[in-house]
Design an enzyme around this catalytic site. Structure first.
Site, PDB file in Angstrom:
ATOM      1  N   CYS A 108      -8.170 151.209  30.421  1.00 54.55           N
ATOM      2  CA  CYS A 108      -7.669 152.136  31.434  1.00 54.55           C
ATOM      3  C   CYS A 108      -6.149 152.221  31.296  1.00 54.55           C
ATOM      4  O   CYS A 108      -5.477 151.235  31.030  1.00 54.55           O
ATOM      5  CB  CYS A 108      -7.999 151.742  32.862  1.00 54.55           C
ATOM      6  SG  CYS A 108      -9.749 151.631  33.187  1.00 54.55           S
TER       7      CYS A 108
ATOM      8  N   ARG B  76      -6.492 153.772  25.547  1.00 56.93           N
ATOM      9  CA  ARG B  76      -6.942 152.678  26.422  1.00 56.93           C
ATOM     10  C   ARG B  76      -8.272 152.981  27.111  1.00 56.93           C
ATOM     11  O   ARG B  76      -8.815 152.129  27.801  1.00 56.93           O
ATOM     12  CB  ARG B  76      -5.879 152.398  27.487  1.00 56.93           C
ATOM     13  CG  ARG B  76      -4.549 151.985  26.911  1.00 56.93           C
ATOM     14  CD  ARG B  76      -3.548 151.816  28.018  1.00 56.93           C
ATOM     15  NE  ARG B  76      -3.802 150.584  28.728  1.00 56.93           N
ATOM     16  CZ  ARG B  76      -3.156 149.447  28.538  1.00 56.93           C
ATOM     17  NH1 ARG B  76      -2.206 149.400  27.631  1.00 56.93           N
ATOM     18  NH2 ARG B  76      -3.442 148.378  29.208  1.00 56.93           N
TER      19      ARG B  76
ATOM     20  N   TRP C 172     -11.626 153.643  31.284  1.00 55.05           N
ATOM     21  CA  TRP C 172     -12.685 153.012  30.489  1.00 55.05           C
ATOM     22  C   TRP C 172     -13.601 152.373  31.526  1.00 55.05           C
ATOM     23  O   TRP C 172     -13.210 151.443  32.224  1.00 55.05           O
ATOM     24  CB  TRP C 172     -12.106 151.959  29.542  1.00 55.05           C
ATOM     25  CG  TRP C 172     -13.137 151.400  28.610  1.00 55.05           C
ATOM     26  CD1 TRP C 172     -13.538 151.946  27.425  1.00 55.05           C
ATOM     27  CD2 TRP C 172     -13.907 150.214  28.774  1.00 55.05           C
ATOM     28  NE1 TRP C 172     -14.509 151.173  26.853  1.00 55.05           N
ATOM     29  CE2 TRP C 172     -14.767 150.096  27.653  1.00 55.05           C
ATOM     30  CE3 TRP C 172     -13.974 149.234  29.751  1.00 55.05           C
ATOM     31  CZ2 TRP C 172     -15.658 149.042  27.482  1.00 55.05           C
ATOM     32  CZ3 TRP C 172     -14.867 148.188  29.593  1.00 55.05           C
ATOM     33  CH2 TRP C 172     -15.694 148.094  28.464  1.00 55.05           C
TER      34      TRP C 172
ATOM     35  N   ASN D 257      -6.270 149.549  36.927  1.00 52.37           N
ATOM     36  CA  ASN D 257      -6.731 149.044  35.633  1.00 52.37           C
ATOM     37  C   ASN D 257      -7.080 147.577  35.838  1.00 52.37           C
ATOM     38  O   ASN D 257      -6.292 146.841  36.418  1.00 52.37           O
ATOM     39  CB  ASN D 257      -5.585 149.194  34.612  1.00 52.37           C
ATOM     40  CG  ASN D 257      -5.829 148.419  33.338  1.00 52.37           C
ATOM     41  OD1 ASN D 257      -6.964 148.134  32.990  1.00 52.37           O
ATOM     42  ND2 ASN D 257      -4.757 148.079  32.641  1.00 52.37           N
ATOM     43  N   GLY D 258      -8.272 147.163  35.417  1.00 56.23           N
ATOM     44  CA  GLY D 258      -8.667 145.765  35.580  1.00 56.23           C
ATOM     45  C   GLY D 258     -10.014 145.667  36.267  1.00 56.23           C
ATOM     46  O   GLY D 258     -10.760 146.646  36.335  1.00 56.23           O
TER      47      GLY D 258
ATOM     48  N   GLU E 133     -14.945 141.596   8.763  1.00 55.87           N
ATOM     49  CA  GLU E 133     -14.055 142.677   9.217  1.00 55.87           C
ATOM     50  C   GLU E 133     -14.555 144.034   8.695  1.00 55.87           C
ATOM     51  O   GLU E 133     -14.536 145.036   9.416  1.00 55.87           O
ATOM     52  CB  GLU E 133     -12.617 142.381   8.755  1.00 55.87           C
ATOM     53  CG  GLU E 133     -11.628 143.540   8.883  1.00 55.87           C
ATOM     54  CD  GLU E 133     -11.424 144.060  10.292  1.00 55.87           C
ATOM     55  OE1 GLU E 133     -11.968 143.490  11.253  1.00 55.87           O
ATOM     56  OE2 GLU E 133     -10.737 145.089  10.439  1.00 55.87           O
TER      57      GLU E 133
ATOM     58  N   LYS F 237     -15.506 147.189  11.082  1.00 59.98           N
ATOM     59  CA  LYS F 237     -14.936 148.537  10.925  1.00 59.98           C
ATOM     60  C   LYS F 237     -16.058 149.554  10.812  1.00 59.98           C
ATOM     61  O   LYS F 237     -16.028 150.605  11.434  1.00 59.98           O
ATOM     62  CB  LYS F 237     -14.068 148.640   9.655  1.00 59.98           C
ATOM     63  CG  LYS F 237     -12.685 148.061   9.641  1.00 59.98           C
ATOM     64  CD  LYS F 237     -11.671 148.746  10.498  1.00 59.98           C
ATOM     65  CE  LYS F 237     -11.696 148.193  11.880  1.00 59.98           C
ATOM     66  NZ  LYS F 237     -10.834 147.080  12.174  1.00 59.98           N
TER      67      LYS F 237
ATOM     68  N   GLU G 137     -18.042 150.054  14.206  1.00 60.96           N
ATOM     69  CA  GLU G 137     -17.353 150.632  15.364  1.00 60.96           C
ATOM     70  C   GLU G 137     -17.036 152.113  15.204  1.00 60.96           C
ATOM     71  O   GLU G 137     -16.977 152.824  16.206  1.00 60.96           O
ATOM     72  CB  GLU G 137     -16.111 149.828  15.754  1.00 60.96           C
ATOM     73  CG  GLU G 137     -14.960 149.896  14.805  1.00 60.96           C
ATOM     74  CD  GLU G 137     -13.784 149.024  15.253  1.00 60.96           C
ATOM     75  OE1 GLU G 137     -13.536 148.900  16.454  1.00 60.96           O
ATOM     76  OE2 GLU G 137     -13.105 148.491  14.367  1.00 60.96           O
TER      77      GLU G 137
ATOM     78  N   HIS H 136     -30.763 131.659   3.475  1.00 62.08           N
ATOM     79  CA  HIS H 136     -31.185 130.902   4.659  1.00 62.08           C
ATOM     80  C   HIS H 136     -31.732 131.821   5.744  1.00 62.08           C
ATOM     81  O   HIS H 136     -31.808 131.412   6.899  1.00 62.08           O
ATOM     82  CB  HIS H 136     -30.017 130.053   5.173  1.00 62.08           C
ATOM     83  CG  HIS H 136     -29.553 129.075   4.150  1.00 62.08           C
ATOM     84  ND1 HIS H 136     -30.245 127.919   3.858  1.00 62.08           N
ATOM     85  CD2 HIS H 136     -28.496 129.112   3.281  1.00 62.08           C
ATOM     86  CE1 HIS H 136     -29.624 127.268   2.878  1.00 62.08           C
ATOM     87  NE2 HIS H 136     -28.570 127.977   2.509  1.00 62.08           N
TER      88      HIS H 136
ATOM     89  N   LYS I 232      -8.803 150.772  23.047  1.00 59.36           N
ATOM     90  CA  LYS I 232      -7.937 150.033  22.119  1.00 59.36           C
ATOM     91  C   LYS I 232      -7.497 148.684  22.687  1.00 59.36           C
ATOM     92  O   LYS I 232      -7.454 147.701  21.986  1.00 59.36           O
ATOM     93  CB  LYS I 232      -6.718 150.906  21.831  1.00 59.36           C
ATOM     94  CG  LYS I 232      -5.727 150.284  20.876  1.00 59.36           C
ATOM     95  CD  LYS I 232      -6.033 150.689  19.474  1.00 59.36           C
ATOM     96  CE  LYS I 232      -5.166 149.990  18.459  1.00 59.36           C
ATOM     97  NZ  LYS I 232      -5.941 149.650  17.265  1.00 59.36           N
TER      98      LYS I 232
HETATM   99  C1  F6R Z   1     -11.372 146.482  15.942  1.00 57.56           C
HETATM  100  C2  F6R Z   1     -10.337 146.244  16.929  1.00 57.56           C
HETATM  101  C3  F6R Z   1     -10.579 145.194  17.949  1.00 57.56           C
HETATM  102  C4  F6R Z   1      -9.276 144.431  18.250  1.00 57.56           C
HETATM  103  C5  F6R Z   1      -9.499 143.441  19.387  1.00 57.56           C
HETATM  104  C6  F6R Z   1      -8.258 142.609  19.666  1.00 57.56           C
HETATM  105  O1  F6R Z   1     -10.995 147.457  15.021  1.00 57.56           O
HETATM  106  O2  F6R Z   1      -9.329 146.884  16.933  1.00 57.56           O
HETATM  107  O3  F6R Z   1     -11.585 144.320  17.560  1.00 57.56           O
HETATM  108  O4  F6R Z   1      -8.865 143.784  17.101  1.00 57.56           O
HETATM  109  O5  F6R Z   1      -9.861 144.127  20.553  1.00 57.56           O
HETATM  110  O6  F6R Z   1      -7.199 143.418  20.012  1.00 57.56           O
HETATM  111  P1  F6R Z   1      -5.720 142.889  19.955  1.00 57.56           P
HETATM  112  O7  F6R Z   1      -5.382 142.664  18.531  1.00 57.56           O
HETATM  113  O8  F6R Z   1      -4.896 143.970  20.583  1.00 57.56           O
HETATM  114  O9  F6R Z   1      -5.688 141.609  20.737  1.00 57.56           O
END
Ligand code: F6R
Length: 604
Positions: free
Chosen positions: A2, A27, A74, A98-99, A485, A489, A492, A508, A599
């Site tokens: 948010c 956000r 969000w 927000n929260g 990772e 990617k 998501e 396994h 984000k």
């Molecule tokens: C995936 C992604 C998230 C962030 C995670 C931590 O592409 O961006 O998994 O890495 O939410 O965010 P930060 O780095 O801002 O603590």
């Protein structure tokens, strides 16, 4: 999660509120809304979905007024509907939040016994209704607001406007970030004042910013800003000048922020490298001089998501180079673990935003319990940076695409520099090895540039993989966290089910998932482990997998440049990013704002 903006201005604010929200849309993008104070009334406009829907609704009929608040949501409590969208107006109070207000259910039942019934499912409307209720039972607005804050349990950033008070915004912060920006003062000392979840939202308006601390609240009037701490004492918070570079936010020639941010990596990594190493002397530059790894008995790496995978990967480097045990954990798990501490740990929190709630809480809880707390962040003014003993700024510039890319490689480079410093502090890294590693690190921006030139081949591979319903990634050693990772990617942004396994773990259990045509992507290991990885590749191929090998060998489906192991890791990271990106583009998903995500995860 948010985004909040607020403006106490000298001209109409509706358009500027929406501009601020545009910079915060990363956000959350379930709904958006603004409230503008017009004389004695407050005009609320809300729209479900992306900010564009609100912008279209306002195009022909924007509310007029010089004071207002805005929100991009969000969804936590209640679906993404117009009724649940912020701002929430109850009586004289209009509020954005927000929260998560954790005691919202109790507060709602109390309101119901008082005969107050709410229209939304949100925890936010509960706060608005309580404030409205308390107004009638308090001597002053300040009093009522303080009483509200005393009632709320959980995390919040709040901004509130009131009917009948045309020149006032109240704000508060507990666990969710909030900044106040100051405009140019007039001759009489009055000025425009801005509120934002982060300085990025305030960038079009000012570069003079104060950050509220947890427990702070502020009354913003046209001629003064009064800030109070949790005990009600009036306090001052430093006003910082935020660097203009932090504010450059556009896609340039690229169709998506994510692509632009992937392509920026040679530059972002060169910039960071310049602060970390003296490439001429093949040596580290002085950094974190107050931190002595020789006195530590363990390094603890805490993070979430992509940042956690950067930690996982770097743990191999640190243990190898600095010969010190490394513990890695998800911040959301670590914060609730009853973990034994010796007091000699150096804890490193890694976070692009510096605002991730779990990472922040885990780090905060360790105050005075460990030898030192470091932050590896992309926002040096963030909450995580501010609670740490020392920071390492990865200087990647704003990352707007929800999927983290340039921050990941920046985190890897910063953690490698920490591994080198730790090895040197502990006297276990020879000058020769240090020089060789620095030289290899110096080549990384160039190698990343070479990898970016593989984009057409990766695009072709992505089109082939796009119809898949499942994709598996395998790797050994550092390529295992890299595979994790790569899978993150992929899932998501393409919404394809993607999993990663340590290649040796396959037999396994996970190999049971492999059928005729299942895509399995394997990162080749430079060096002796490669034969083991090659056997695992043969095993899945024998079961009909659509095998894609990535690496420098000539039999690889996607050939990267043959370089040292560190540069190879960065090269693979870029391949993984481009692969997910092109699959998502082929599938036509919303690359920069994938469904259900935001984000900056500022709630648990
Ligand atoms: C995936 C992604 C998230 C962030 C995670 C931590 O592409 O961006 O998994 O890495 O939410 O965010 P930060 O780095 O801002 O603590």
């Amino acid at each position: 999660m948010c985004g909040i903006v607020g403006i106490l201005g000298r001209s109409d604010v509706a358009e500027r509120l929406v501009n601020g929200l545009k910079r915060l849309e990363y956000r959350g993008y379930d709904s958006a809304g603004i409230a503008v104070v017009n004389g004695k009334s407050v005009d609320v406009r809300r729209a479900v979905g992306k900010l564009d829907n609100l912008t279209s609704a306002l195009a022909t009929d924007a509310p007029e007024g010089w004071v207002g608040i805005g929100h991009t949501r969000w969804a936590t409590h209640g679906a993404a509907t117009q009724t649940n969208a912020h701002p929430h107006k109850v009586g004289l109070v209009t509020l954005v939040h927000n929260g998560i207000i954790e005691n919202h259910a109790d507060l709602r039942s109390e309101l119901e016994t008082l005969g107050v019934h709410l229209s939304s499912e949100t925890d936010t409307e509960v706060a608005a209704a309580w404030l409205n209720h308390l107004l009638g039972r308090s001597k002053t607005l300040d009093d009522a607001f303080q009483k509200l804050l005393d009632k709320l349990v959980g995390s919040y950033a709040l901004a509130v406007v009131f009917e009948g008070y045309p020149e006032l915004i109240f704000v508060a912060r507990q666990g969710s970030p909030l900044a106040i920006g100051y405009g140019q003062p007039d001759a009489d000392g009055s000025m425009e004042v801005f509120v934002g979840s982060d300085a990025l939202a305030l960038a079009p308006f000012t570069d003079q910013v104060s950050y509220l601390e947890d427990g702070d609240w502020a009354a913003i009037h046209s001629d003064r800003v009064e800030i109070f701490n949790r005990n009600g004492a009036k306090i001052a918070r430093d006003v910082l000048t935020i660097a203009a570079q932090d504010f450059v936010v556009d896609k340039g020639p690229w169709p998506h922020y994510m692509r632009k941010e992937i392509e920026e990596q040679p530059d972002s990594l060169s910039r960071l490298l310049g602060t970390l190493v003296d490439s001429g002397a093949a040596n580290l530059k002085p950094c974190l001089e107050g931190i002595d790894f020789a006195k530590a008995d363990r390094i603890v790496l805490l993070a979430c998501g992509t940042a956690h995978y950067a930690c996982h990967l770097a743990s191999y480097w640190i243990e190898d180079i600095a010969r010190i045990p490394v513990e890695i954990d998800l911040a959301s798990e670590y914060r609730y673990r009853n973990r034994p501490l010796t007091g000699r740990e150096i804890v490193i929190a890694v976070s692009q935003s510096g605002e991730t709630a779990d990472t922040l809480s885990a780090l905060t809880a360790l105050a005075d319990q460990v030898a030192a707390r470091l932050a590896v962040v992309n926002v040096p003014t963030s909450s995580i940076a501010r609670v740490s003993d020392a920071i390492l700024n990865i200087q990647a510039g704003p990352e707007i695409g929800v999927a983290s890319t340039k921050a990941f490689t920046g985190q890897l480079m910063a953690l490698m520099a920490l591994a080198l410093k730790a090895g040197r502090d502990r006297g276990v890294l020879s000058e020769d090895r240090l020089g060789a590693l620095v030289t290899e690190l110096t080549s990384v921006p160039r190698i990343v540039g070479d990898t970016l030139r593989l984009a057409p081949e990766i695009d072709a591979l992505a089109r082939r993989l796009a119809p898949a319903s499942d994709i598996y990634f395998l790797g050994r050693d550092v390529n295992y966290p890299l595979a994790l990772e790569a899978a993150l990617k992929m899932k998501e942004i393409s919404y394809i089910h993607a999993e990663a396994y340590a290649a040796g773990e396959l037999k396994h259990g996970p190999i049971a998932l492999v059928e005729d045509g299942t895509p399995v992507i394997i990162f080749e290991n430079p060096g002796e482990l490669n034969e083991k990885t090659a056997s695992n590749a043969a095993e899945v191929a024998a079961r009909g997998a659509d095998l894609v090998t990535i690496g420098p060998s000539k039999n690889c489906a996607l050939r990267t440049t043959a370089v040292g192991p560190i540069a190879t890791t960065f090269s693979y990271a870029v391949v993984a990013q481009l692969l997910a990106y092109f699959v998502a583009v082929a599938k036509g998903t919303d690359v920069d704002q994938p469904r259900n995500l935001a984000k900056s995860v500022t709630v648990e």
